[in-house]
Design a protein around this motif. Sequence first.
Motif, PDB file in Angstrom:
ATOM      1  N   VAL A   1       5.756  15.559  -0.155  1.00 53.15           N
ATOM      2  CA  VAL A   1       6.156  14.483   1.108  1.00 53.15           C
ATOM      3  C   VAL A   1       5.644  14.780   2.403  1.00 53.15           C
ATOM      4  O   VAL A   1       5.403  15.923   2.852  1.00 53.15           O
ATOM      5  N   THR A   2       4.854  13.902   2.839  1.00 55.95           N
ATOM      6  CA  THR A   2       4.058  13.904   4.173  1.00 55.95           C
ATOM      7  C   THR A   2       4.617  13.171   4.987  1.00 55.95           C
ATOM      8  O   THR A   2       4.171  13.053   6.468  1.00 55.95           O
ATOM      9  N   CYS A   3       5.708  12.195   5.051  1.00 54.66           N
ATOM     10  CA  CYS A   3       6.149  10.995   6.001  1.00 54.66           C
ATOM     11  C   CYS A   3       7.398  11.175   6.365  1.00 54.66           C
ATOM     12  O   CYS A   3       8.307  11.599   5.370  1.00 54.66           O
ATOM     13  N   ALA A   4       7.745  11.242   7.564  1.00 52.92           N
ATOM     14  CA  ALA A   4       9.188  11.058   8.115  1.00 52.92           C
ATOM     15  C   ALA A   4       9.660   9.971   8.970  1.00 52.92           C
ATOM     16  O   ALA A   4       8.626   9.808   9.915  1.00 52.92           O
ATOM     17  N   LEU A   5      10.771   9.379   8.692  1.00 52.61           N
ATOM     18  CA  LEU A   5      10.846   8.289   9.557  1.00 52.61           C
ATOM     19  C   LEU A   5      12.003   8.811  10.398  1.00 52.61           C
ATOM     20  O   LEU A   5      13.051   9.219  10.135  1.00 52.61           O
ATOM     21  N   THR A   6      11.514   8.727  11.930  1.00 47.19           N
ATOM     22  CA  THR A   6      12.422   9.216  12.981  1.00 47.19           C
ATOM     23  C   THR A   6      13.009   8.049  13.784  1.00 47.19           C
ATOM     24  O   THR A   6      12.458   6.995  13.539  1.00 47.19           O
ATOM     25  N   GLU A   7      14.109   8.410  14.492  1.00 49.88           N
ATOM     26  CA  GLU A   7      14.617   7.257  15.459  1.00 49.88           C
ATOM     27  C   GLU A   7      14.591   7.861  16.925  1.00 49.88           C
ATOM     28  O   GLU A   7      14.228   8.870  17.192  1.00 49.88           O
TER      29      GLU A   7
ATOM     30  N   SER B   1       0.682  -1.291  -0.113  1.00 49.34           N
ATOM     31  CA  SER B   1      -0.282  -0.115   0.018  1.00 49.34           C
ATOM     32  C   SER B   1       1.054   1.376  -0.082  1.00 49.34           C
ATOM     33  O   SER B   1       0.190   2.400   0.065  1.00 49.34           O
ATOM     34  N   VAL B   2       2.062   1.069   0.111  1.00 52.57           N
ATOM     35  CA  VAL B   2       2.843   2.386   0.279  1.00 52.57           C
ATOM     36  C   VAL B   2       4.090   2.435  -0.829  1.00 52.57           C
ATOM     37  O   VAL B   2       5.027   2.894  -0.888  1.00 52.57           O
ATOM     38  N   GLN B   3       3.913   1.690  -1.846  1.00 51.56           N
ATOM     39  CA  GLN B   3       4.953   1.776  -2.965  1.00 51.56           C
ATOM     40  C   GLN B   3       5.208   2.964  -3.456  1.00 51.56           C
ATOM     41  O   GLN B   3       6.168   3.243  -4.170  1.00 51.56           O
ATOM     42  N   ASP B   4       4.013   3.864  -3.578  1.00 51.95           N
ATOM     43  CA  ASP B   4       4.097   5.264  -4.105  1.00 51.95           C
ATOM     44  C   ASP B   4       4.690   6.256  -3.234  1.00 51.95           C
ATOM     45  O   ASP B   4       4.392   7.553  -3.544  1.00 51.95           O
ATOM     46  N   LEU B   5       4.711   6.021  -1.936  1.00 52.84           N
ATOM     47  CA  LEU B   5       4.936   6.981  -0.681  1.00 52.84           C
ATOM     48  C   LEU B   5       6.395   7.462  -1.041  1.00 52.84           C
ATOM     49  O   LEU B   5       7.102   6.910  -0.872  1.00 52.84           O
ATOM     50  N   HIS B   6       6.416   8.680  -0.845  1.00 46.04           N
ATOM     51  CA  HIS B   6       7.761   9.421  -0.783  1.00 46.04           C
ATOM     52  C   HIS B   6       8.039   9.764   0.814  1.00 46.04           C
ATOM     53  O   HIS B   6       6.778  10.351   1.378  1.00 46.04           O
ATOM     54  N   PHE B   7       9.057   9.630   1.281  1.00 48.79           N
ATOM     55  CA  PHE B   7       9.217  10.007   2.645  1.00 48.79           C
ATOM     56  C   PHE B   7      10.695  10.486   2.966  1.00 48.79           C
ATOM     57  O   PHE B   7      11.481  10.217   2.176  1.00 48.79           O
ATOM     58  N   ILE B   8      10.750  11.235   4.219  1.00 50.36           N
ATOM     59  CA  ILE B   8      12.275  11.595   4.528  1.00 50.36           C
ATOM     60  C   ILE B   8      12.593  10.738   5.505  1.00 50.36           C
ATOM     61  O   ILE B   8      11.808  10.271   6.619  1.00 50.36           O
ATOM     62  N   VAL B   9      13.976  10.660   5.494  1.00 46.68           N
ATOM     63  CA  VAL B   9      14.409   9.946   7.012  1.00 46.68           C
ATOM     64  C   VAL B   9      15.313  10.681   7.544  1.00 46.68           C
ATOM     65  O   VAL B   9      15.775  11.913   7.067  1.00 46.68           O
ATOM     66  N   PHE B  10      15.293  10.573   8.839  1.00 46.74           N
ATOM     67  CA  PHE B  10      16.306  11.370   9.657  1.00 46.74           C
ATOM     68  C   PHE B  10      17.697  11.204   9.566  1.00 46.74           C
ATOM     69  O   PHE B  10      18.485  11.815   9.254  1.00 46.74           O
ATOM     70  N   HIS B  11      17.980   9.831   9.642  1.00 47.64           N
ATOM     71  CA  HIS B  11      19.351   9.414   9.233  1.00 47.64           C
ATOM     72  C   HIS B  11      19.541   8.216   8.115  1.00 47.64           C
ATOM     73  O   HIS B  11      18.655   7.467   8.282  1.00 47.64           O
ATOM     74  N   ASP B  12      20.229   8.377   7.341  1.00 47.88           N
ATOM     75  CA  ASP B  12      20.156   7.701   6.141  1.00 47.88           C
ATOM     76  C   ASP B  12      20.658   6.286   6.485  1.00 47.88           C
ATOM     77  O   ASP B  12      21.872   5.897   5.966  1.00 47.88           O
ATOM     78  N   ALA B  13      19.974   5.355   6.907  1.00 44.84           N
ATOM     79  CA  ALA B  13      20.307   4.161   7.429  1.00 44.84           C
ATOM     80  C   ALA B  13      19.606   2.964   6.603  1.00 44.84           C
ATOM     81  O   ALA B  13      19.842   1.966   6.678  1.00 44.84           O
ATOM     82  N   TYR B  14      18.668   3.316   5.845  1.00 45.66           N
ATOM     83  CA  TYR B  14      17.554   2.540   5.045  1.00 45.66           C
ATOM     84  C   TYR B  14      17.707   2.112   3.629  1.00 45.66           C
ATOM     85  O   TYR B  14      16.940   1.790   3.172  1.00 45.66           O
ATOM     86  N   GLN B  15      18.875   2.762   3.057  1.00 43.72           N
ATOM     87  CA  GLN B  15      19.143   2.458   1.438  1.00 43.72           C
ATOM     88  C   GLN B  15      18.843   1.042   1.350  1.00 43.72           C
ATOM     89  O   GLN B  15      18.114   0.708   0.307  1.00 43.72           O
TER      90      GLN B  15
END
Length: 314
Positions: free
Chosen positions: A257-263, A204-218
């Motif tokens: 973009v409306t989503c941010a991954l935080t830690e 359901s999120v294949q087209d979701l654009h998101f920002i990450v805090f720390h670039d750990a998810y490449q």
Amino acid sequence: MLRSLLAVALASVALPAWAEPPRVVTDIAAVHSLVSRVMKGVGEPELLIPAGASPHFYALKPSDAGKLRDAQIVIKIGPQLSPWMDRPLTSLAQGAKRLHLLEQPGTITLAARTGATFEPHRDHGDHHPGTGEDDHDHDHDHGHAAIDPHAWLDPENGKIWLPLIARALSDLDPEHAADYSANATAGTAEIDRAMADTRAALASVQDLHFIVFHDAYQYFEHRFGLNAAGAIALSHASPPGPARISELRERVEALDVTCALTEPQFDLDLVRTVFDGHDLKTAVVDPAGSAIPLGPDMYPELIRSVGAALTSCN
């Protein structure tokens, strides 16, 4: 009485002499989980860097020095993740074998990203150090760029590493070689199930654009076809400057973009600065899996947890 003592002595001679399992030290929880899976029913590895501590900047404790002195083998991602480990390994674990997972043939690696924003993912090939094999042309120049060390977040790497770990342990402990091999095979099947679950969750999120805090998810993005738009911080030690924040805000505007991954340890105020004036959903995710109990099941659950966080941000 003499007959009883003789019977006991003969019985003790007849008992098999089981080998002690190897003394294994691992660096991070994800590697500890993979090794735990391979050693299941035989022994348990030691974890050097506790959950919640940064593998980039960890200060050893006296108890950690004892673990390294006793180790027969140290299994870790590699100096790209924790360069500080080289010195204590040289001084404290001179006799221990070392297995650097990033350096193993077949390991899938990606070049580290340094810019604030990322180009949308194309269909990347897998880069296999030591084999020269690429399925497709890569966007990254691996010969001149540093390797992104967060390679455990591609579950295909977990599958590649399990039999390598089994082989390394079998060299030290041939008596349990069959156990290690069978455990690695079972662990591979468990990772396959985690990947299937994660793909289903992420549909359901294949087209979701998101920002990450720390670039750990490449690696996770690459494996599951996701669209990270940028990273707020270059690294744990580098807070973003005004130019980087400005570039990210332009990206947020352009892609809506409306989503941010935080830690858990990062400052939400910086995230709000980037998204100022825009709707924002945040999802807390930890690439180290600090909240997941240690053990053989931790690694598959880590993969599922990252997928679940992204799904919650939709």
